[in-house]
Design an enzyme around this catalytic site. Sequence first.
Site, short mmCIF file in Angstrom:
data_model
loop_
_atom_site.label_atom_id
_atom_site.label_comp_id
_atom_site.label_asym_id
_atom_site.label_seq_id
_atom_site.Cartn_x
_atom_site.Cartn_y
_atom_site.Cartn_z
N HIS A 173 0.69 -1.29 -0.18
CA HIS A 173 0.02 -0.15 -0.05
C HIS A 173 0.88 1.17 0.03
CE1 HIS A 173 -2.32 3.19 2.35
NE2 HIS A 173 -2.97 3.11 1.19
N SER A 174 0.65 2.23 -0.94
CA SER A 174 1.37 3.60 -0.91
C SER A 174 2.82 3.26 -1.09
CB SER A 174 0.92 4.29 0.36
OG SER A 174 1.59 5.49 0.28
N MET A 175 3.65 3.66 -0.25
CA MET A 175 4.88 3.36 -0.26
C MET A 175 5.73 2.29 -0.05
SD MET A 175 6.25 6.44 -1.26
CE MET A 175 8.19 6.78 -1.05
N THR A 202 0.07 3.42 -5.08
CA THR A 202 1.72 3.53 -4.85
C THR A 202 2.05 4.62 -5.74
OG1 THR A 202 2.03 1.44 -4.01
CG2 THR A 202 3.98 2.45 -5.00
#
EC number: 3.1.-.-
Length: 922
Positions: A173-175, A202
């Site tokens: 998730h995300s970074m 991301t």
Amino acid sequence: MFLQSVSLWNLAFYALMVIMATLGLWDVFFGFEENKCSMSYMFEYPEYQKIELPKKLAKRYPTYELYLYGEGSYAEEHKILPLTGIPVLFLPGNAGSYKQVRSIGSIALRKAEDIDFKYHFDFFSVNFNEELVALYGGSLQKQTKFVHECIKTILKLYKGQEFAPKSVAIIGHSMGGLVARALLTLKNFKQDLINLLITQATPHVAPVMPLDRFITDFYMTVNNYWILNARHINLTTLSVAGGFRDYQVRSGLTFLPKLSHHTSALSVVSSAVPKTWVSTDHLSIVWCKQLQLTTIRAFFDLIDADTKQITQNPKKKLSVLNHHFIRHPAKHFEENPAIISDLTGTSMWVPVKVSKWTYVAYNESDKIYFTFPLANHRKIYTHVYCQSTMLDTNSWIFGCINSTSMCRQGIDLSWKAELLPTIKSLTLRLQDYPSLSHLVVYVPSIHGSKFVVDCEFFKKETRSIQLPVTHLFSFGLSSRKVILNTSGLFYNIELLNFGQIYQAFKINVVSKCSGVKEEITSIYKLHIPWSYEDSLTIAQVPSSTEISLKLHIAQPENDSHVALLKMYTSSDCQYEVTVKTSFSQILGQVVRFHGGALPAYVTSSILLAYGGQLYSLFSTGHCLEYGTMLDKEAKPYKVDPFVIMIKFLLGYKWFKELWDVLMLPELDAIVLTSQSMCFPLVSLILFLFGTCTAYWGGLLSSTSVRLLSSLWLALKRPSELPKDIKMVSADLPFLTIVLIIVSWTTCGAFAILLTYLYYVFKIVHLQASLTTYKNSQTVNPKHSRRSEKKSNHHKDSTEHYLRLSANDAEDSLRMHSTVINLLTWIVLLSMPSLIYWLKNLRYYFKLNPDPCKPLAFILIPTMAILGNTHTVSIKSSKLLKATSQFPLPLAVGVIAFGSAHLYRVPCFVFIPLLFHALCNFM
């Protein structure tokens, strides 16, 4: 005083800029659909079992941990290792919690229960201590190495099992998704350790806010590796974006680079995902039930029955992901679907010879095959369209070859259908199937349920209607519309001249129906052929429906496709489609795509005003008000033409070679062009927004200084103007050394903040002294005039002994107010690493690596001197004229090199501050 220095015309202009910026911000933060995600719930109490790591590993990464997710009896059973399932590793993102795994982990557990645990997944999650890696990139490499160790630890938990896994699937998730991609850049990492990578929201292309060089260097390393080694990367990767609801990470940043030889990567927006069809915000993407159900269905379809692990076949993996995330045919996934189907059994065969046909099925006792002979239809029509409201997964439409009235076998055309929220539909071009003699629609025997099947033959030109979008600068005052008069079921509205991210429109669809008693549903699908960012709108007709029309990804230069509004309509209704420009949404696109560059433009405007003040001090001996100089000097034509000229010259080989010899960084405008982010006039708009922000920021800082000085006078005895001016007081070297030690031993941003507070204190003290002097002048004007004359006499008679007059104090305050504004932006841009340091203070006292330490070493002595500097002490400096010339080229440099690399902005700011300080000695 600050407001008085600005004309009413300029004040009205700044107010207008505020209104425009507010419209853009409102569109980004509020101008999207409501959250239609269903919450995913746990049916049993969630438990997170901590996995014991090797002692050396735990000592090397004291802040990181690895957990296994479980619920109820499953959690109890798996407290006794080893494990027997399929490992999936969840990586949280910026400030993310390892507990975010519970949504997808719980859904996977329920799915495994449905099939009596024939297969099941073990969900692991990494605890990164909720680090703010989007703000500070110094720990990204450390996170990547820890994940590598976690993968090896996870696989050891399955040793000795019959179907022990050799790789893990990763959901980032995300970074966390970027960290997963960075694993491939590690020297000792084996690519075979990952069998599937799914990233959620991301930012793959570039950091959302490039606040330090560690983030940009990390991105450059990861993306360059994936581009240069694309032929050797066999990792199947899926990137899912949240759409316009996700204002933290815009969807354009989540699209993986399209490489001709890397076909194992897919990028899609959640609003285009079948059976999801909703936009998600940055957090809800990990718990949105519709999206997590789709993900788990894909996971179970990826299982190889022989190995009881995720398949190693890249073609199957891509087929499964396409089936669930790109185009769903309303059938269960089959790796090798049967193309030929038997059409036998006791059933009725009903020939249909009309070109438009509707059948309402209700409590059917027998199977019915409706056959459409194609020979006559081919002479008149080009296409056939069929739809069914029965959303089961059985085959429902076939093609017969060389048949008369019935056929024993047919080509299963159901695999070419598309699932939509209320129907499954199929459109065929007749000339693509020359061997088909009949089209067959199958209606099964059903009890207690009702559904409708429709088919129609049509000519393409009657259902494809062109609608040119309105001009960008029409501001919504004009519109264009088309009326759909024919009684068709399907229309394609071709949205001509639409393909740029700075375009934004409102589409209004008005439906009017006659003689309709039941509620009818129409579907409007915005289809973007060059990227998977479709969105659907469901409308109950008759109604008036508004649709936002804007892009996440601009149309590539070599792409000739046209964006479509696909309308699945009712034959009993008439539709009117109107399109007009949405000015507020255009501003929203500017903020969405370029809002992160605003600090660079604000700083550029302040630098121009700062240069103007220094030059006025040199030429007239007096420093003008900050607001006045901002109006006079902060002009876009002083900056933009130089940036455009440099960009143009870089197109020539000789200039590019010279540029490389000088080792200058890549121009930010070229970076933005490569990302298709260059709007017409965007730099002008941003400069105007930046100047407006600089103005209101200056007003805020000036007001704050006055309020603090009033508070100072209320708490302490009234101060007097200094009798003499000392650039270097007795305590200044000690204070400077202390702050440098603080920077070295703790955090550079913390030392910069302390330096800023010291500088503000000095200015507040000077403001309080000036206020006291003016008050005394009001009470005893004769005494004040004698003091002023005496002060001037001292200035004339003594060369080295300087006294500060009221006029000099006012000039100094004007200069200091501008310096405070510049310093404020340095502090704001260094804040992320300070926040990161404070959050992790219990683990380590010194931030390492520290992006602000080099800047702090230079800025601390500079600001210590400037805090004791007055205009009277530098107006005769030989260096002043040269110093006044620096801000202009540096203002250009901020835009040229700092708009996409914000961490460079302070480097351009401290140069004129340094020379300003040196004016005291030269």
